[in-house]
Write an enzyme that holds these catalytic residues in place. Structure first.
Site, PDB file in Angstrom:
ATOM      1  N   HIS A 193       0.844  -1.202   0.000  1.00 43.68           N
ATOM      2  CA  HIS A 193       0.000   0.000   0.000  1.00 43.68           C
ATOM      3  C   HIS A 193       0.882   1.256   0.000  1.00 43.68           C
ATOM      4  O   HIS A 193       1.893   1.301   0.709  1.00 43.68           O
ATOM      5  CB  HIS A 193      -0.911  -0.006   1.232  1.00 43.68           C
ATOM      6  CG  HIS A 193      -1.983   1.042   1.160  1.00 43.68           C
ATOM      7  ND1 HIS A 193      -1.759   2.347   1.526  1.00 43.68           N
ATOM      8  CD2 HIS A 193      -3.261   0.980   0.728  1.00 43.68           C
ATOM      9  CE1 HIS A 193      -2.875   3.044   1.335  1.00 43.68           C
ATOM     10  NE2 HIS A 193      -3.803   2.239   0.855  1.00 43.68           N
ATOM     11  N   GLU A 251       0.689   4.086   1.414  1.00 41.66           N
ATOM     12  CA  GLU A 251       0.941   4.691   2.733  1.00 41.66           C
ATOM     13  C   GLU A 251       2.085   3.970   3.450  1.00 41.66           C
ATOM     14  O   GLU A 251       2.990   4.606   4.005  1.00 41.66           O
ATOM     15  CB  GLU A 251      -0.338   4.618   3.585  1.00 41.66           C
ATOM     16  CG  GLU A 251      -0.124   5.140   4.996  1.00 41.66           C
ATOM     17  CD  GLU A 251      -1.331   4.925   5.898  1.00 41.66           C
ATOM     18  OE1 GLU A 251      -2.476   5.006   5.415  1.00 41.66           O
ATOM     19  OE2 GLU A 251      -1.124   4.668   7.092  1.00 41.66           O
ATOM     20  N   CYS A 306      -6.813   5.465  12.052  1.00 42.05           N
ATOM     21  CA  CYS A 306      -7.447   6.788  12.075  1.00 42.05           C
ATOM     22  C   CYS A 306      -8.852   6.701  12.668  1.00 42.05           C
ATOM     23  O   CYS A 306      -9.538   5.692  12.534  1.00 42.05           O
ATOM     24  CB  CYS A 306      -7.418   7.412  10.686  1.00 42.05           C
ATOM     25  SG  CYS A 306      -8.974   7.575   9.866  1.00 42.05           S
ATOM     26  N   SER A 316      -9.194   0.909  -2.819  1.00 48.01           N
ATOM     27  CA  SER A 316      -9.334   1.565  -1.516  1.00 48.01           C
ATOM     28  C   SER A 316      -9.176   0.568  -0.375  1.00 48.01           C
ATOM     29  O   SER A 316     -10.003  -0.332  -0.186  1.00 48.01           O
ATOM     30  CB  SER A 316     -10.700   2.254  -1.440  1.00 48.01           C
ATOM     31  OG  SER A 316     -11.024   2.541  -0.105  1.00 48.01           O
ATOM     32  N   ASN A 344      -9.344   1.184   2.902  1.00 47.41           N
ATOM     33  CA  ASN A 344     -10.321   1.293   3.993  1.00 47.41           C
ATOM     34  C   ASN A 344     -11.652   0.673   3.594  1.00 47.41           C
ATOM     35  O   ASN A 344     -12.368   0.133   4.432  1.00 47.41           O
ATOM     36  CB  ASN A 344     -10.438   2.746   4.484  1.00 47.41           C
ATOM     37  CG  ASN A 344     -11.303   3.610   3.609  1.00 47.41           C
ATOM     38  OD1 ASN A 344     -12.513   3.595   3.725  1.00 47.41           O
ATOM     39  ND2 ASN A 344     -10.691   4.366   2.707  1.00 47.41           N
TER      40      ASN A 344
HETATM   41  S1  SF4 Z   1      -9.241   7.621   6.123  1.00 46.85           S
HETATM   42 FE1  SF4 Z   1      -9.236   9.817   5.676  1.00 46.85          FE
HETATM   43  S2  SF4 Z   1      -8.859  10.825   7.659  1.00 46.85           S
HETATM   44 FE2  SF4 Z   1      -8.291   8.661   7.857  1.00 46.85          FE
HETATM   45  S3  SF4 Z   1      -6.113   8.598   7.400  1.00 46.85           S
HETATM   46 FE3  SF4 Z   1      -7.164   8.155   5.482  1.00 46.85          FE
HETATM   47  S4  SF4 Z   1      -7.370  10.148   4.489  1.00 46.85           S
HETATM   48 FE4  SF4 Z   1      -6.885  10.537   6.638  1.00 46.85          FE
END
Ligand code: SF4
Length: 273
Positions: A123, A125, A185, A213, A215
């Site tokens: 990923h 990040e 987060c 994505s 998340n």
């Molecule tokens: S989900 Fe949104 S608020 Fe959370 S780390 Fe990712 S970009 Fe930032």
């Protein structure tokens, strides 16, 4: 069909901030505007930005002029060095919560801990955080034995909190000295909690978000654990009417980079079934 939406839908603050920064810059900028990699993990939004003339460039080496917006997931240290060396104008849209992971990881390393990141190695990040640690860290997605006794533990921002906590617990049980920073987060945490609750109350769950994505993937896992009748879709075009046979109540859950209007469109289609 009855539709139940989670309270938290639409862009999270990190994604909204990045998109607004890009749009504002595009409206006022004279030169070319680039994003290094896709700004966020939502194809429809990225396509809209491209249609406005914003260029998505994958390689920092290929950008010679103009302004570069850094993506929400952060970029690699080497890429930042290339951009700065060229003297390009940089707008940093990295989410502050992503930067927090990096900052905690750097300070843990400086304090002599072996940094362990719970997340996905592929990923952006995690690649970004690793690069600022000179790749001196371990990335794992489940417990494994680690060489060294002092562990500094952080998580990818979109990691499942339960999984992160279990890994921390197991490391402690195995006798490691563990310093933990919960860097999942809060938006992700809230959405996962809501996803869990709503998935128990409905006959079928739709999880909306971009294919890349992370998340959204985590929300889908949470939903699927509670309700086997869960589907991940990107837009209303992915809806298959036969999923809804014999169902009455549908839960809608959305990833943090899914625009609110996409959720509304899906809700309208499902209600009409
Ligand atoms: S989900 Fe949104 S608020 Fe959370 S780390 Fe990712 S970009 Fe930032």
């Amino acid at each position: 069909m009855e539709v139940v939406k989670t309270r938290y839908v639409g862009f999270c603050f990190g994604v909204r901030r990045a998109v607004e920064l890009c749009l504002k810059e595009k409206a006022s900028a004279k030169g070319t505007l680039y994003t290094l990699g896709p700004l966020i993990h939502n194809e429809q939004v990225v396509e809209r930005l491209k249609a406005l003339g914003i260029i998505v460039e994958e390689a920092a080496e290929r950008i010679e002029e103009g302004t570069v917006v850094l993506r929400t997931h952060g970029i690699r240290k080497e890429e930042e060095l290339v951009l700065r060396k060229k003297g390009l104008r940089i707008l940093d849209a990295t989410c502050p919560l992503v930067k927090r992971v990096r900052e905690h990881a750097i300070s843990l390393r400086q304090e002599g801990y072996k940094v362990v990141i719970v997340g996905r190695e592929d990923h952006p990040e995690v690649k970004s955080v690793l690069s600022y640690l000179d790749n001196d860290a371990i990335v794992l997605s489940q417990y494994e034995r680690i060489r060294g006794r002092r562990i500094g533990l952080v998580a990818q921002t979109t990691e499942e909190l339960g999984k992160f906590a279990n890994i921390a617990k197991r490391l402690i049980e195995e006798g490691y000295e563990v310093r933990v920073f919960n860097t999942v987060c809060m938006v992700t945490r809230l959405r996962q909690r809501e996803a869990r609750e709503i998935s128990k109350q409905v006959d079928l769950v739709l999880v909306l978000g971009g294919k890349a994505s992370s998340n959204t993937d985590k929300l889908y896992n949470v939903a699927k654990n509670e309700n086997p009748c869960s589907y991940k879709i990107e837009t209303k075009a992915d809806i298959e009417p036969e999923w809804f046979k014999g169902k009455r109540k549908v839960g809608l859950i959305a990833g943090t980079s899914t625009p609110g209007e996409v959720v509304e469109e899906v809700a309208r289609v499902v209600k009409s079934l």
